[in-house]
Write a protein that holds these residues in place. Structure first.
Motif, PDB file in Angstrom:
ATOM      1  N   GLU A   1       0.834  -1.201   0.000  1.00  0.00           N
ATOM      2  CA  GLU A   1       0.000   0.000   0.000  1.00  0.00           C
ATOM      3  C   GLU A   1       0.871   1.253   0.000  1.00  0.00           C
ATOM      4  O   GLU A   1       1.783   1.391   0.805  1.00  0.00           O
TER       5      GLU A   1
ATOM      6  N   ARG B   1      -0.024   4.889   0.596  1.00  0.00           N
ATOM      7  CA  ARG B   1      -1.178   5.688   0.991  1.00  0.00           C
ATOM      8  C   ARG B   1      -1.124   7.089   0.385  1.00  0.00           C
ATOM      9  O   ARG B   1      -2.149   7.663   0.040  1.00  0.00           O
TER      10      ARG B   1
ATOM     11  N   GLY C   1      -2.586   6.701  -2.721  1.00  0.00           N
ATOM     12  CA  GLY C   1      -3.888   6.043  -2.661  1.00  0.00           C
ATOM     13  C   GLY C   1      -3.929   4.791  -3.515  1.00  0.00           C
ATOM     14  O   GLY C   1      -4.970   4.438  -4.071  1.00  0.00           O
ATOM     15  N   ARG C   2      -2.786   4.104  -3.649  1.00  0.00           N
ATOM     16  CA  ARG C   2      -2.753   2.942  -4.538  1.00  0.00           C
ATOM     17  C   ARG C   2      -2.027   1.764  -3.909  1.00  0.00           C
ATOM     18  O   ARG C   2      -1.242   1.926  -2.970  1.00  0.00           O
TER      19      ARG C   2
ATOM     20  N   ARG D   1      -6.084   0.922  -7.591  1.00  0.00           N
ATOM     21  CA  ARG D   1      -6.672   1.686  -6.487  1.00  0.00           C
ATOM     22  C   ARG D   1      -6.930   0.749  -5.313  1.00  0.00           C
ATOM     23  O   ARG D   1      -7.146  -0.443  -5.496  1.00  0.00           O
TER      24      ARG D   1
ATOM     25  N   ARG E   1     -12.596  -0.599  -1.806  1.00  0.00           N
ATOM     26  CA  ARG E   1     -13.384  -0.341  -0.595  1.00  0.00           C
ATOM     27  C   ARG E   1     -13.729  -1.657   0.091  1.00  0.00           C
ATOM     28  O   ARG E   1     -13.768  -1.763   1.296  1.00  0.00           O
TER      29      ARG E   1
END
Ligand SMILES: [Zn+2]
Ligand SMILES: [Zn+2]
Length: 726
Positions: free
Chosen positions: A453, A455, A458-459, A470, A473
């Motif tokens: 990850e 952060r 965001g990927r 991405r 969720r």
């Protein structure tokens, strides 16, 4: 040198990955010598090639084709050609693939475009004068012709003004050869005052340059002991005799401070060679090196293959660094090949390190290499004090990674307005993302690895193939929402923890993601020197060569990280990295401290770092390797068989297994699935061959690979003395 003229048959080697020499005929309009760069017809194409000195194969007359053209550059020197042969033989790669590394910028073979410049005509016609025209004539009055761009800039006029003056016959157009791209470093410039210890070693190294014979020397010295100043003296001596010098650095794009020191010493910048250069910059450098105009070349490992005309000395700085091993394409170790290059060219080579590799130490003990040691830190600075923190006894909240003693030390450092560095060799935020509901782990679909990850971006990223996606969720397996959890720390996560505890501290994350070029590296150095940054948090990138006088605390977040893989050099590499990182602390008047967090305080590497006993560590490590018959005491060769077609890999492996050399002197491990059994969509199996030093493994492997049946869509890569066991 013998010349080939009309109708001679010669061998021409094209710089192609599978290239070998082919026979061609010399046309009537060309006279060629060995090493000449030419173009040849190959299949339906016209390609580049070099006239080689091997005897041409017999070709049926109707199949024989003519060489097309010859480039107007000096032939590839004999030393370069012998080096190509050697590298090709030893590393078991086609000669054409090695030649391709030599001619990495074919554009360099074309003559540079002449420069178009303008000056005032000798016979001035009558013309209308305007204020812009007056300004143009004003700046050209000094009789120095200028380029269009420079006139426009200096006179502040547009293109049309100059066009008008040209048309009126007031200005004339001239063609100039471009000025030399590189200045000559000034060997007469006065160097720094050396300590007695430095001066003695420098004078030995200078003698080697003067003798102009092969000599390999390990220059060992604690961080901050002034190794660079010592080897700059040997470069100075090479310059005095009009010779070239090559310096290989592991992270050339990040060597702002090194380059500044060079400029301070010799009054100008050296020629650079690395992957961030443009094609034009590379062409210019290549030509200047081939013509002997560029005297000092500083580069990444590929600089070793440049066509030097008059090389006088090679320096390998941080010789222990594993990035000298190239793992893609032609697999080779630039440090080892540099020693070969020095031997063929009959010149000295200096291997510089605070923690020389076991290989180099072994060669010192066998009497093959000289060994000089700098024992004092510069200007009396002391080696930092190292404290080992046993993390089993520390209370750290879940999701946090910094122990109370490390946090206390950070607080004290910031209160004194000094700088600190936290080292964790892991990019991104977290190395693993896991579903709390079903336990699913997010994996790369092209490789058998977890996604990391990042952060800040965001990927999720794969650090092996570059795949990126991405952050979802919901769990891709069970569909639970918000159940994905980051596991373990990366540098970004440490930065988050620090920001929560010390909100006023200005920190910077340093990894190949955030600093990936010379400009960013130089900016970082400026900000550190101006003390705009209190804390650096970074990967092994921060371990290299930086010198910050106010940096007094180094915290190693997870010293055990490198030991986990358990490959041949895991202990040695971890020791070197920890030692190197520790050396960043307290390099000037202020004493330094190092805090090492570990769950394995009894591990020999941690012990050696804790009490600073390198000798003890080295002998234990050497003992283990010798007992296991491992390098440098024995030979090891990795063979990776890979394909997108798994069934084809299996067939190849079965055939290789059937024809494997039966020899009591060679131990074959495998075939086995490689730890990365899937990499960039290719299925991988591995053999490891182990033998004593006295075996010619290459010859046996060559025969083996020639008799085994390997499907066309399967690749077999031979890795002599592997560093990566993935
Ligand atoms: Zn799940
Ligand atoms: Zn991948």
């Amino acid at each position: 040198m013998s010349e080939f003229t009309m109708d001679c048959h010669v061998t021409v080697l094209p710089p192609l990955p599978f290239g070998k020499g082919y026979t061609y005929c010399v046309p009537s309009n060309l006279r060629l010598v060995v090493g000449d760069f030419v173009t040849i017809p190959l299949g339906a194409q016209e390609v580049l090639g070099v006239v080689w000195n091997t005897k041409p194969d017999k070709v049926q007359p109707e199949k024989l084709r003519y060489i097309k053209t010859k480039f107007d550059v000096s032939p590839l020197p004999e030393v370069s050609r012998r080096f190509i042969e050697w590298v090709s033989n030893y590393n078991m790669v086609p000669k054409g693939a090695v030649l391709k590394m030599v001619i990495s910028v074919p554009a360099a073979l074309m003559p540079p475009k002449p420069l178009t410049v303008y000056s005032i005509s000798k016979k001035l016609p009558v013309f209308r004068i305007t204020s812009p025209r007056e300004r143009v004539l004003g700046i050209l009055e000094d009789d120095a012709p200028r380029t269009l761009k420079n006139i426009m800039r200096e006179a502040g006029v547009g293109h049309s003004v100059i066009r008008g003056l040209l048309k009126a016959g007031v200005l004339v157009k001239l063609e100039h050869t471009p000025p030399p791209a590189f200045k000559n470093p000034d060997w007469r410039a006065k160097g720094p005052v050396l300590s007695e210890e430095q001066a003695t070693i420098a004078s030995e190294l200078c003698d080697q340059v003067e003798r102009a014979t092969f000599a390999a020397t390990v220059l060992e010295g604690v961080p901050g002991s002034g190794k660079t100043e010592v080897y700059l003296e040997s470069i100075c001596r090479a310059l005095k005799y009009g010779k070239q010098a090559l310096v290989l650095l592991p992270e050339i794009a990040l060597s702002a401070q090194w380059l500044q020191r060079f400029e301070d010493r010799f009054g100008c910048a050296p020629a650079l060679w690395h992957s961030d250069l443009t094609v034009v910059q590379r062409s210019t450098a290549w030509r200047a090196i081939a013509s002997g105009e560029a005297k000092v070349i500083v580069g990444a490992r590929s600089a070793l293959f440049l066509p030097f005309t008059n090389l006088g000395v090679i320096i390998i700085d941080e010789e222990h660094d594993s990035s000298f091993k190239q793992e893609e394409g032609v697999i080779y170790n630039a440090r080892d090949m540099a020693v070969v290059r020095a031997n063929i060219g009959k010149i000295p080579i200096v291997l510089v390190s605070a923690t020389p590799s076991l290989e180099s130490i072994f060669n010192v003990r066998r009497g093959q290499y000289n060994h000089f040691k700098l024992t004092h830190r510069h200007a009396g600075a002391l080696m930092p004090k190292v404290s080992v923190i046993d993390m089993r006894n520390e209370e750290v909240k879940s999701g946090n990674w910094l122990s109370p003693p490390l946090l206390d030390s950070l607080r004290q450092t910031f209160e004194l307005e000094e700088q600190a560095m936290l080292y964790l060799n892991r990019r991104g935020y977290a190395p693993l993302t896991l579903c709390r509901t079903c336990g699913f782990r997010l994996q790369c679909s092209h490789c058998s690895t977890w996604l990391v990850e990042h952060r800040l971006l965001g990927r999720l990223q794969c650090h092996h193939c570059g795949y990126s996606a991405r952050i979802p969720r919901e769990c891709p397996e069970c569909g639970s929402e918000d159940s994905l959890t980051a596991c373990g720390p990366g540098v970004e996560r440490i930065a988050e923890e620090v920001a929560g505890i010390f909100p006023d501290v200005s920190s910077r994350v340093i990894t190949s993601d955030t600093v990936n070029g010379p400009t960013q590296a130089a900016n970082l150095v400026c900000q550190m020197e101006a003390r705009e940054i209190d804390l650096l948090i970074g990967t092994q990138m921060i371990s290299k060569g930086y010198h910050f006088p106010y940096l007094t605390l180094v915290g190693v977040v997870d010293a055990d990280l490198g030991l986990a893989g358990g490959d041949l050099r895991a202990s040695e590499r971890t020791y070197q990295l920890l030692y190197q990182v520790s050396g960043r602390a307290g390099r000037a008047a202020r004493p330094g401290r190092v805090i090492v967090q570990t769950y394995m305080p009894d591990h020999p590497v941690i012990q050696a770092i804790g009490i600073g006993d390198r000798e003890q560590f080295l002998s234990a490590e050497a003992f283990d390797r010798e007992a296991g018959g491992m390098p440098p005491f024995g030979q090891l060769v990795g063979i990776i068989v890979s394909s997108k077609d798994e069934e084809a890999v299996e067939r190849a492996v079965r055939s290789l297994n059937r024809f494997a050399p039966r020899d009591d002197n060679i131990k074959i491990l495998g075939p086995a699935e490689a730890p990365l059994k899937l990499l960039r969509g290719r299925h991988r199996r591995r053999f490891l061959l182990k033998s004593g030093k006295n075996q010619n493994l290459q010859r046996k492997i060559r025969y083996w690979l020639s008799v085994a049946q390997v499907p066309r869509n399967v690749r077999v890569n031979v890795d002599i003395d592997p560093y990566s066991f993935l």
